[in-house]
Scaffold this motif. Structure first.
Motif, PDB file in Angstrom:
ATOM      1  N   PHE A 149       0.838  -1.206   0.000  1.00 48.11           N
ATOM      2  CA  PHE A 149       0.000   0.000   0.000  1.00 48.11           C
ATOM      3  C   PHE A 149       0.867   1.248   0.000  1.00 48.11           C
ATOM      4  CE2 PHE A 149      -2.590  -3.324   1.939  1.00 48.11           C
ATOM      5  CZ  PHE A 149      -3.679  -3.283   1.085  1.00 48.11           C
ATOM      6  N   ILE A 150       1.926   1.194   0.836  1.00 53.68           N
ATOM      7  CA  ILE A 150       2.836   2.348   0.868  1.00 53.68           C
ATOM      8  C   ILE A 150       3.435   2.554  -0.512  1.00 53.68           C
ATOM      9  CG2 ILE A 150       4.965   3.244   1.854  1.00 53.68           C
ATOM     10  CD1 ILE A 150       4.346   1.733   4.408  1.00 53.68           C
ATOM     11  N   TYR A 151       3.816   1.443  -1.143  1.00 55.43           N
ATOM     12  CA  TYR A 151       4.440   1.547  -2.464  1.00 55.43           C
ATOM     13  C   TYR A 151       3.470   2.161  -3.461  1.00 55.43           C
ATOM     14  CZ  TYR A 151       6.542   0.065  -6.856  1.00 55.43           C
ATOM     15  OH  TYR A 151       7.062   0.042  -8.115  1.00 55.43           O
ATOM     16  N   LYS A 152       2.213   1.809  -3.332  1.00 57.63           N
ATOM     17  CA  LYS A 152       1.230   2.263  -4.316  1.00 57.63           C
ATOM     18  C   LYS A 152       0.891   3.736  -4.135  1.00 57.63           C
ATOM     19  CE  LYS A 152      -3.149   0.948  -6.361  1.00 57.63           C
ATOM     20  NZ  LYS A 152      -4.414   0.280  -6.136  1.00 57.63           N
ATOM     21  N   TYR A 153       0.767   4.165  -2.885  1.00 54.14           N
ATOM     22  CA  TYR A 153       0.250   5.516  -2.663  1.00 54.14           C
ATOM     23  C   TYR A 153       1.343   6.556  -2.419  1.00 54.14           C
ATOM     24  CZ  TYR A 153      -4.220   3.243  -2.600  1.00 54.14           C
ATOM     25  OH  TYR A 153      -5.322   2.512  -2.978  1.00 54.14           O
ATOM     26  N   VAL A 154       2.530   6.112  -2.034  1.00 56.59           N
ATOM     27  CA  VAL A 154       3.616   7.086  -1.811  1.00 56.59           C
ATOM     28  C   VAL A 154       4.723   6.784  -2.811  1.00 56.59           C
ATOM     29  CG1 VAL A 154       5.020   8.216  -0.055  1.00 56.59           C
ATOM     30  CG2 VAL A 154       3.014   6.919   0.628  1.00 56.59           C
ATOM     31  N   ARG A 155       4.562   7.245  -4.033  1.00 57.30           N
ATOM     32  CA  ARG A 155       5.520   6.882  -5.066  1.00 57.30           C
ATOM     33  C   ARG A 155       6.730   7.802  -5.094  1.00 57.30           C
ATOM     34  NH1 ARG A 155       4.058   2.843  -8.628  1.00 57.30           N
ATOM     35  NH2 ARG A 155       6.219   3.064  -9.272  1.00 57.30           N
ATOM     36  N   GLN A 156       6.607   8.972  -4.478  1.00 55.00           N
ATOM     37  CA  GLN A 156       7.728   9.932  -4.594  1.00 55.00           C
ATOM     38  C   GLN A 156       8.922   9.481  -3.759  1.00 55.00           C
ATOM     39  OE1 GLN A 156       4.815  10.407  -3.291  1.00 55.00           O
ATOM     40  NE2 GLN A 156       3.702  12.105  -4.237  1.00 55.00           N
ATOM     41  N   ILE A 157       8.627   8.832  -2.614  1.00 53.67           N
ATOM     42  CA  ILE A 157       9.709   8.431  -1.708  1.00 53.67           C
ATOM     43  C   ILE A 157      10.019   6.953  -1.929  1.00 53.67           C
ATOM     44  CG2 ILE A 157      10.432   8.336   0.714  1.00 53.67           C
ATOM     45  CD1 ILE A 157       8.159  10.379   1.257  1.00 53.67           C
ATOM     46  N   HIS A 158      11.318   6.630  -1.925  1.00 52.89           N
ATOM     47  CA  HIS A 158      11.746   5.237  -2.070  1.00 52.89           C
ATOM     48  C   HIS A 158      11.150   4.398  -0.930  1.00 52.89           C
ATOM     49  CE1 HIS A 158      14.370   1.795  -2.526  1.00 52.89           C
ATOM     50  NE2 HIS A 158      14.792   2.306  -3.674  1.00 52.89           N
ATOM     51  N   THR A 159      10.471   3.309  -1.270  1.00 54.85           N
ATOM     52  CA  THR A 159       9.786   2.498  -0.268  1.00 54.85           C
ATOM     53  C   THR A 159      10.727   2.024   0.839  1.00 54.85           C
ATOM     54  OG1 THR A 159       8.587   1.706  -2.173  1.00 54.85           O
ATOM     55  CG2 THR A 159       8.087   0.649  -0.081  1.00 54.85           C
ATOM     56  N   GLY A 160      11.994   1.849   0.494  1.00 51.08           N
ATOM     57  CA  GLY A 160      12.971   1.349   1.446  1.00 51.08           C
ATOM     58  C   GLY A 160      13.067   2.188   2.704  1.00 51.08           C
ATOM     59  N   TRP A 161      12.856   3.492   2.569  1.00 50.61           N
ATOM     60  CA  TRP A 161      12.953   4.356   3.766  1.00 50.61           C
ATOM     61  C   TRP A 161      11.934   3.944   4.803  1.00 50.61           C
ATOM     62  CZ3 TRP A 161      17.218   6.707   4.351  1.00 50.61           C
ATOM     63  CH2 TRP A 161      17.922   7.214   3.254  1.00 50.61           C
ATOM     64  N   PHE A 162      10.741   3.538   4.352  1.00 50.44           N
ATOM     65  CA  PHE A 162       9.722   3.133   5.309  1.00 50.44           C
ATOM     66  C   PHE A 162      10.098   1.812   5.967  1.00 50.44           C
ATOM     67  CE2 PHE A 162       7.533   5.783   2.225  1.00 50.44           C
ATOM     68  CZ  PHE A 162       6.930   6.693   3.061  1.00 50.44           C
ATOM     69  N   VAL A 163      10.752   0.966   5.170  1.00 52.19           N
ATOM     70  CA  VAL A 163      11.159  -0.334   5.709  1.00 52.19           C
ATOM     71  C   VAL A 163      12.279  -0.152   6.730  1.00 52.19           C
ATOM     72  CG1 VAL A 163      12.038  -2.597   5.105  1.00 52.19           C
ATOM     73  CG2 VAL A 163      10.501  -1.408   3.545  1.00 52.19           C
ATOM     74  N   LEU A 164      13.170   0.775   6.423  1.00 46.96           N
ATOM     75  CA  LEU A 164      14.380   0.946   7.230  1.00 46.96           C
ATOM     76  C   LEU A 164      14.068   1.174   8.706  1.00 46.96           C
ATOM     77  CD1 LEU A 164      17.442   1.228   7.282  1.00 46.96           C
ATOM     78  CD2 LEU A 164      17.159   3.643   6.781  1.00 46.96           C
ATOM     79  N   ILE A 165      12.962   1.891   8.961  1.00 44.30           N
ATOM     80  CA  ILE A 165      12.634   2.231  10.351  1.00 44.30           C
ATOM     81  C   ILE A 165      12.574   0.989  11.233  1.00 44.30           C
ATOM     82  CG2 ILE A 165      10.894   3.350  11.810  1.00 44.30           C
ATOM     83  CD1 ILE A 165       9.944   4.704   9.122  1.00 44.30           C
ATOM     84  N   LEU A 166      11.934  -0.066  10.716  1.00 40.22           N
ATOM     85  CA  LEU A 166      11.653  -1.238  11.549  1.00 40.22           C
ATOM     86  C   LEU A 166      12.914  -1.942  12.056  1.00 40.22           C
ATOM     87  CD1 LEU A 166       9.384  -3.035  12.734  1.00 40.22           C
ATOM     88  CD2 LEU A 166       9.811  -4.509  10.777  1.00 40.22           C
ATOM     89  N   PRO A 167      13.834  -2.373  11.160  1.00 44.49           N
ATOM     90  CA  PRO A 167      15.010  -3.079  11.707  1.00 44.49           C
ATOM     91  C   PRO A 167      15.831  -2.213  12.636  1.00 44.49           C
ATOM     92  CG  PRO A 167      15.240  -2.750   9.339  1.00 44.49           C
ATOM     93  CD  PRO A 167      13.834  -2.409   9.689  1.00 44.49           C
TER      94      PRO A 167
END
Lengths: 803, 112
Positions: free
Chosen positions: A23-41
């Motif tokens: 969903f993040i990938y679909k609706y937030v295309r301007q920012i690289h999806t990886g940044w959202f993933v990075l927070i978790l680890p």
């Protein structure tokens, strides 16, 4: 009890985030999806760091949530030194890999949501493996890592090599996973629990069980396939088709260490047994040697790294094998030398994760910036990519075991352990023990050699711009952060190894050898300098011989063995795979011939042979003269008519003769029904026989004539044999299975009840419509369906074009 | 008598099986009739062929033959008749469509 603790949420949080990522990938295309993933680890890493003080005090954190309580399956999370070490590696290197992948994978060209979903799936599964105390839960996560790994290897699924690599890794690791499940089940049969801690408590019961060896072998098969031990290592080089962040994460730092984790985890259960000791150390040392020899032959940067990973995993495995001897002696004789092996294994595990991660990332940078990973095309990158050069130099020096990096320390400790191995004096070590230091030394020479090859071929020599498709320059800062962090860790751990020893290595060692928890021997202290001892001489020997071999390379590159890049064991795998598919097809083709009669022959032969065998085997063939009815002359005549009729049906030349014989047979049966006092049957049989004969006659007008030559002679003989077999079998069965032996028939009930309960005198009709009315209902249904079917077949004809 | 009947049933099964294995579709249909005759006789024989009165209470006899197998056979006769007629028409349709009743020629046709 049913409440998830923070630890549970931490374990499955990557899986939960994986649901949101698309969903993040679909609706937030301007920012690289990886940044959202990075927070978790990053959060998870900080969260797990918190446990360090608790765990180094020797405490254990454990929480349980029932999953399938009736089967004893609970989602137990369990944090001790070993789990924490792995959890920190997974989340720490996971954060760095996600960061690296943000700059490595293009936002525009790649399908990022898939990549991160798979990666998070893997991360969650891996955390589950290391944090689970329940073996079934561990197995669930274990298979999830195999699955996620296959998905990641085939990330570029349009390439055939990616798909093949994924298939291979899947087949081999799932094969191992299944056998591991068998081992787990055996252990649970012995101990009646799935909890590892409870199994460790019952270790002596397991040791005295006859399932001890099979359970050990099956679990080791799982560990060896996952950790790419010889000869199951062949999937790892092919897994290099995955994107480089994946190779760095899965295939160097985490997943391949799951097998190591498993061996370490089970050491308190199996350790101390000679079989465990010998299998693990032998496979480990062979893997170490084979991996280092094969790495030299590779021409691809990631190929070299893959084989070097195999080789280093073998090294850790050897140490765990040697260290398992600790559990043989509980009263401390020579215990410090066995213990040193475990300490070294844990230490090298950390070291390998750091330097191998940074090396993979550097190789990825080189690939990213030059467009090739072929060492024959690369060269002279030292001045063009100075930062990558520095990081690679540190990583390679650590891998080769040169001071002052952490690889040097663990290499020295490894030599110490294998040298001491000869002094073990148990498990027949005095006979073959000498081989350990020798093989280890040779393997180290080749390790040094491939490190040198990688370094000099990539960074020195002449730079050939024509070899590359793009203008080569240093990588952007973002790509460099992660390998820089790892490379600095290599240096820090090299200079200050003792920051690790108290905080994490000691608790991990205690997890592997629990009875030493309060022992005075357990005082991990790692020094850079031991004085002029054998280990140092061996290292100097490695450097000298390695250098000589490298300088003489021009001489022996021409050897044919050097040119073979692919591992010879791939031929075994390819042969097996092809053999299974062609063999399976041949087997199926050999009996599935689309031939109705042939299948009938199989079925009938099976009936005759199996039933016949069972009848003879159980000795049921018998005569019961006392119950037989007497034979009257007219009955014999009727039997002769019937037999003659039946045979005429079979041998008739024309269909009309055959039909007439069939009719006469039917009428003879009707007379039989009369003789044996079945008036209703006789009536029905007469009517039905007449109608059937008429029906045949009606159809005959439209049906073909019998043909003389329709059946070949040989098939007639086979059919005759089968048919005779069936006939004889039915006859024998009918005679032997005659009733009246065990219990009376229901005739008395019907005599009593037919009139009183149902109000009818004709017992057969009362049964049909009253006592067993459902039979009749559905028999009517059968007739109705047959009538509708016949009508539809005659009237309706659906042609293919109408469909 | 049971032995004699068992042999008869055996012959019926043998001939039925032999015809079932032949190539001609028509013979397969005939074979099914033979096999069902065999099965009916087997049912009757297995129940015992001792002489007793027909299962009609109005006869007021001392002993009767077992009515249950007779009811079972009656059901079986009707069902096998239904199936045989269906198969016969099926054979007829097959012959109309494919112009052959050779089972070897019928297999693997393009209609599959």
């Amino acid at each position: 009890m049913c409440v998830f603790t923070a630890l549970h949420w931490a374990t499955i949080s990557p899986l939960l985030l994986a649901i949101i990522i698309p969903f993040i990938y679909k609706y937030v295309r301007q920012i690289h999806t990886g940044w959202f993933v990075l927070i978790l680890p990053v959060i998870l890493f900080i969260y797990f760091i918190q446990f360090l003080p608790t765990v180094s005090n020797g405490d254990i954190i454990s929480n349980s949530v029932p999953w399938v309580p009736s089967l004893g399956i609970h989602f137990n999370v369990y944090v001790d030194g070993l789990s924490l070490l792995f959890a920190l590696l997974i989340t720490g290197i996971g954060s760095l890999v996600v960061l690296y992948s943000i700059f490595y994978l293009s936002k525009i060209k790649e399908q990022l949501h898939k990549f991160y979903v798979y990666l998070l799936l893997f991360m969650g599964a891996m955390l589950g493996v290391v944090l689970s105390d329940n073996l079934i839960v561990l197995y669930t996560f274990w298979e999830l890592t195999s699955l996620a790994s296959a998905l990641l290897i085939s990330y570029w699924y349009t390439r055939k090599k990616s798909r093949d690599g994924a298939q291979k890794s899947m087949l081999i690791t799932v094969f191992g996973g299944f056998s591991m499940l068998a081992g787990i089940i055996m252990l649970s049969i012995i101990t009646d629990t799935f909890s590892i801690r409870e199994m460790i408590a019952q270790a002596d019961i397991i040791a005295s069980s006859e399932l001890f060896i099979p359970a050990m072998l099956f679990i080791l098969l799982g560990a060896f396939t996952k950790s790419a031990q010889f000869p199951f290592h062949i999937w790892l080089p092919d897994a290099m088709e995955a994107p480089t962040p994946v190779s760095a994460y899965l295939h160097s730092a985490t997943m391949v260490k799951a097998g190591i984790y498993l061996v370490a985890r089970f050491t308190p259960i199996f350790g101390g047994a000679a079989e465990w000791f010998w299998i693990i150390s032998t496979f480990g040392i062979v893997t170490l040697l084979w991996g280092s020899l094969s790495a030299v032959r590779q021409k691809d940067l990631k190929g070299i790294l893959a084989f070097s990973t195999i080789s280093q995993l073998g090294l850790i495995m050897t140490l765990l094998g040697l260290g398992s001897a600790t559990l043989y002696f509980t009263d401390g004789q020579n215990v410090e030398i066995y213990l040193a092996a475990i300490v070294t294994a844990v230490f090298h595990l950390i070291n390998h994760a750091t330097f191998k991660g940074s090396l993979f990332m550097s190789a990825g940078i080189i690939d990213h910036e030059t467009g090739t990973r072929d060492i024959r095309k690369l060269g002279g990158l030292m001045t063009i990519m100075p930062i990558t050069f520095t990081m690679s130099l540190i990583g390679l020096a650590a891998m080769a075991g040169l001071p002052p990096f952490n690889g040097f320390l663990s290499k020295e400790m490894f030599f110490t352990s294998v040298l001491h191995a000869t002094e073990f004096g148990i498990f027949n070590m005095e006979t073959f023990g000498m081989l350990f230091p020798v093989i280890a030394w040779i393997a180290s020479i080749f390790t040094f050699l491939y490190c040198a090859v990688m370094f000099f071929q990539t960074f020195t020599g002449k730079f050939e711009p024509s070899n590359f498709k793009k203008v080569v320059h240093e990588a952007p800062a973002g790509l460099l952060i992660s390998p820089l962090v790892l490379a600095s860790l290599v240096v820090i751990f090299g200079f200050f190894p003792n920051i690790l020893s108290k905080s994490i290595i000691e608790p991990a060692v205690v997890s592997i050898a629990p009875m030493l928890a309060d022992s005075a021997y357990l005082d991990v202290d790692i020094y850079m300098w031991h004085g002029f001892n054998t280990e140092l001489m061996m290292t100097i020997g490695v450097v000298v011989l390695g250098t000589i071999l490298f300088l003489l390379m021009n001489k022996w590159v021409k050897l044919s063995i050097y040119k073979k890049e692919r591992d010879p064991f791939n031929r075994v795998y390819d042969g097996l795979l092809a053999g299974v598919s062609t063999g399976g097809r041949k087997l199926t083709d050999s009996y599935m011939k689309d031939n109705f009669r042939q299948y009938l022959i199989y079925i009938y032969s099976f009936i005759v042979l199996f039933l016949g065998y069972m009848m003879i085997h159980l000795d049921v063939i018998a005569l019961f003269p006392e119950v037989y009815a007497p034979i009257a002359f007219h009955e014999v005549t009727l039997v002769v008519i019937m037999i003659a009729g039946a045979i005429t049906v079979a041998v008739a030349k024309t269909r009309l003769t055959s039909l007439a014989a069939l009719g006469s047979l039917g009428f003879a049966i009707a007379i039989f029904f009369v003789l044996f006092r079945a008036p209703d049957l006789a009536l029905t049989q007469l009517v039905i026989e007449t109608v059937s004969t008429l029906l045949f006659l009606l159809c005959f007008y439209h049906l073909p004539l019998f043909k003389e030559t329709i059946d070949s002679k040989s098939s007639q003989i086979v059919n005759g044999i089968v048919a005779t077999g069936i006939g004889v079998l039915v006859t024998v069965l009918a005679i032997s299975a005659h009733n009246n032996r065990y219990f009376d028939s229901l005739v008395d009930f019907f005599v009593d009840a037919s009139y009183e309960q149902a109000g009818g005198n004709n017992m057969v009709n009362v049964i049909l419509v009253d006592f067993r009315g459902f039979d009749t209902l559905f028999e009517i249904a059968v007739l109705g369906i047959a009538a509708i079917g016949i009508y539809a077949m005659i009237k309706g004809s659906i042609k293919e074009e109408e469909l | 008598m049971e032995i004699l009947m068992a042999i008869t049933v055996g012959v019926l099964f043998m001939v039925g099986t032999y015809l079932l294995l032949s190539k001609s579709l028509l013979k397969v249909v005939i074979s099914l009739m033979l096999l069902s005759h065999g099965a009916h006789l087997l049912l009757l024989t297995m129940a015992g062929l001792q002489t007793g009165a027909p299962p009609l209470l109005s006869l007021e006899a001392a002993s009767y033959t077992d009515p249950l197998p007779q009811a079972l056979i009656l059901t079986a006769i009707v069902i096998s008749f239904g199936v045989t007629s269906f198969l016969l028409v099926l054979a007829y349709r097959t012959y109309k469509e494919h112009k052959t009743d050779d089972l070897d020629q019928l297999r693997g046709s393009a209609d599959e």
